[in-house]
Design a protein around this motif. Sequence first.
Motif, short mmCIF file in Angstrom:
data_model
loop_
_atom_site.label_atom_id
_atom_site.label_comp_id
_atom_site.label_asym_id
_atom_site.label_seq_id
_atom_site.Cartn_x
_atom_site.Cartn_y
_atom_site.Cartn_z
N SER A 1 8.45 3.61 -2.31
CA SER A 1 7.93 2.27 -2.02
C SER A 1 7.81 2.03 -0.52
O SER A 1 7.24 1.02 -0.09
CB SER A 1 8.84 1.20 -2.64
N ARG A 2 8.34 2.95 0.29
CA ARG A 2 8.29 2.82 1.74
C ARG A 2 7.44 3.96 2.33
O ARG A 2 7.21 4.98 1.67
CB ARG A 2 9.70 2.86 2.33
N ARG A 3 6.98 3.77 3.54
CA ARG A 3 6.17 4.78 4.20
C ARG A 3 6.97 6.08 4.34
O ARG A 3 8.11 6.08 4.79
CB ARG A 3 5.74 4.29 5.58
N ILE A 4 6.36 7.19 3.92
CA ILE A 4 7.03 8.48 4.00
C ILE A 4 6.70 9.15 5.33
O ILE A 4 5.53 9.28 5.71
CB ILE A 4 6.62 9.39 2.83
N THR A 5 7.74 9.58 6.03
CA THR A 5 7.60 10.31 7.29
C THR A 5 8.43 11.59 7.18
O THR A 5 9.12 11.83 6.18
CB THR A 5 8.10 9.49 8.48
N GLN A 6 8.42 12.39 8.22
CA GLN A 6 9.23 13.61 8.24
C GLN A 6 10.72 13.30 8.21
O GLN A 6 11.54 14.17 7.90
CB GLN A 6 8.90 14.46 9.47
N GLY B 1 0.77 -1.23 0.00
CA GLY B 1 0.00 0.00 0.00
C GLY B 1 0.81 1.28 0.00
O GLY B 1 0.30 2.34 -0.39
N HIS B 2 2.08 1.24 0.43
CA HIS B 2 2.87 2.47 0.53
C HIS B 2 3.12 3.10 -0.83
O HIS B 2 3.01 4.33 -1.00
CB HIS B 2 4.20 2.20 1.22
N LEU B 3 3.48 2.28 -1.81
CA LEU B 3 3.79 2.80 -3.14
C LEU B 3 2.60 3.54 -3.73
O LEU B 3 2.72 4.67 -4.22
CB LEU B 3 4.22 1.65 -4.06
N LEU B 4 1.43 2.92 -3.69
CA LEU B 4 0.25 3.54 -4.27
C LEU B 4 -0.19 4.77 -3.48
O LEU B 4 -0.52 5.80 -4.06
CB LEU B 4 -0.90 2.53 -4.35
N GLU B 5 -0.19 4.68 -2.16
CA GLU B 5 -0.60 5.82 -1.35
C GLU B 5 0.30 7.03 -1.58
O GLU B 5 -0.18 8.15 -1.76
CB GLU B 5 -0.58 5.44 0.13
N ASN B 6 1.61 6.80 -1.60
CA ASN B 6 2.54 7.90 -1.86
C ASN B 6 2.34 8.48 -3.25
O ASN B 6 2.33 9.71 -3.43
CB ASN B 6 3.98 7.41 -1.70
N ALA B 7 2.18 7.60 -4.23
CA ALA B 7 2.00 8.06 -5.61
C ALA B 7 0.72 8.86 -5.77
O ALA B 7 0.69 9.85 -6.51
CB ALA B 7 2.00 6.86 -6.56
N TRP C 1 12.72 14.64 4.71
CA TRP C 1 11.48 15.16 4.11
C TRP C 1 11.12 16.51 4.73
O TRP C 1 10.77 17.45 4.03
CB TRP C 1 10.37 14.14 4.32
N ALA C 2 11.24 16.59 6.07
CA ALA C 2 10.92 17.84 6.77
C ALA C 2 11.85 18.97 6.35
O ALA C 2 11.41 20.12 6.17
CB ALA C 2 11.02 17.62 8.29
N ASP C 3 13.14 18.67 6.16
CA ASP C 3 14.10 19.69 5.71
C ASP C 3 13.70 20.25 4.35
O ASP C 3 13.75 21.47 4.11
CB ASP C 3 15.51 19.10 5.60
N ALA C 4 13.33 19.33 3.43
CA ALA C 4 13.00 19.75 2.06
C ALA C 4 11.72 20.58 2.04
O ALA C 4 11.65 21.61 1.35
CB ALA C 4 12.86 18.52 1.17
N VAL C 5 10.70 20.13 2.77
CA VAL C 5 9.44 20.89 2.80
C VAL C 5 9.66 22.27 3.40
O VAL C 5 9.15 23.28 2.90
CB VAL C 5 8.36 20.11 3.58
N ALA C 6 10.44 22.33 4.48
CA ALA C 6 10.72 23.62 5.12
C ALA C 6 11.43 24.57 4.17
O ALA C 6 11.09 25.76 4.08
CB ALA C 6 11.56 23.40 6.38
N ALA C 7 12.41 24.06 3.43
CA ALA C 7 13.15 24.90 2.47
C ALA C 7 12.23 25.41 1.38
O ALA C 7 12.31 26.58 0.98
CB ALA C 7 14.30 24.10 1.88
N LEU C 8 11.34 24.54 0.89
CA LEU C 8 10.46 24.91 -0.22
C LEU C 8 9.25 25.71 0.24
O LEU C 8 8.54 26.28 -0.59
CB LEU C 8 10.02 23.64 -0.95
N SER C 9 9.01 25.74 1.55
CA SER C 9 7.89 26.53 2.07
C SER C 9 8.16 28.03 1.96
O SER C 9 7.23 28.84 1.97
CB SER C 9 7.63 26.17 3.54
N ARG C 10 9.48 28.37 1.91
CA ARG C 10 9.97 29.76 1.83
C ARG C 10 9.84 30.50 3.17
O ARG C 10 10.16 31.69 3.23
CB ARG C 10 9.26 30.53 0.71
N HIS C 11 9.35 29.80 4.21
CA HIS C 11 9.34 30.41 5.54
C HIS C 11 9.62 29.35 6.61
O HIS C 11 9.12 29.44 7.73
CB HIS C 11 8.04 31.16 5.82
#
Length: 243
Positions: A222-227, A148-154, A186-196
Amino acid sequence: MSQHRPKLESVRIVRAKGGGPIRTVVEAAKSIPCGDFPSLKAGRAVPWEGIERSFIWTFEARWEVKTYMSQPFRFEFRMSDGSVLIYFPDFELMLEGNEVEIVEIKKTEAEVRREAYYAFKLWLAKRVCAARGWKFRVLAADEYLADGHLLENAQHIRMNRTAAITAEDFIRLGEASRRCGGIMTWADAVAALSRHDDPWSPDGLARLHALIVRRHVRVDISRRITQRTPVEITEASAIELGR
């Protein structure tokens, strides 16, 4: 295979003029769900039917898939008894390293073995693909999508595939990558792209999803995505950013 089967004498691969799918889905003639998926990665609307849509979403989000096409061509197998067997593969994937993978989609592995004639055509297709240096795979939903991880993430990633990306986003992502030694979370990337600097920002998340589809960053979906999931800038983007 059975010794009574005719032998393969030659094969012809026929593609559509213009480079699109050789056949498309005709809704009126179908009793199963069907439609078109407007793919950013493929650069065209990709026709699908039945469970194929779920697989298309994964192709859109998987980093190693550069582009893909449904119903890419037909095989015409000319046999020693004078017959011609026709087979339309479901998908053609262009993978990292310019590898070609021909894919047949099924709900279960057992479906392939139910009909000997159909299994024989798949066997012929696999032989021809091997001779051309192509991969050939049967992807069964009960295995490929099992955890289920692959499809849910996609599903989440493809929804933001058209999110706008600017030069500022690349600069911010490159700076974050350098601070993290090349591999961010994941948290680092989202924070950088949030612009704040917000690791939970919906805008930052949408931009990260768009960069995944565009193959500027690499994430194991293919694996569960977390922060804490690792996010790596791809080599091509690293060159652009001057790393």
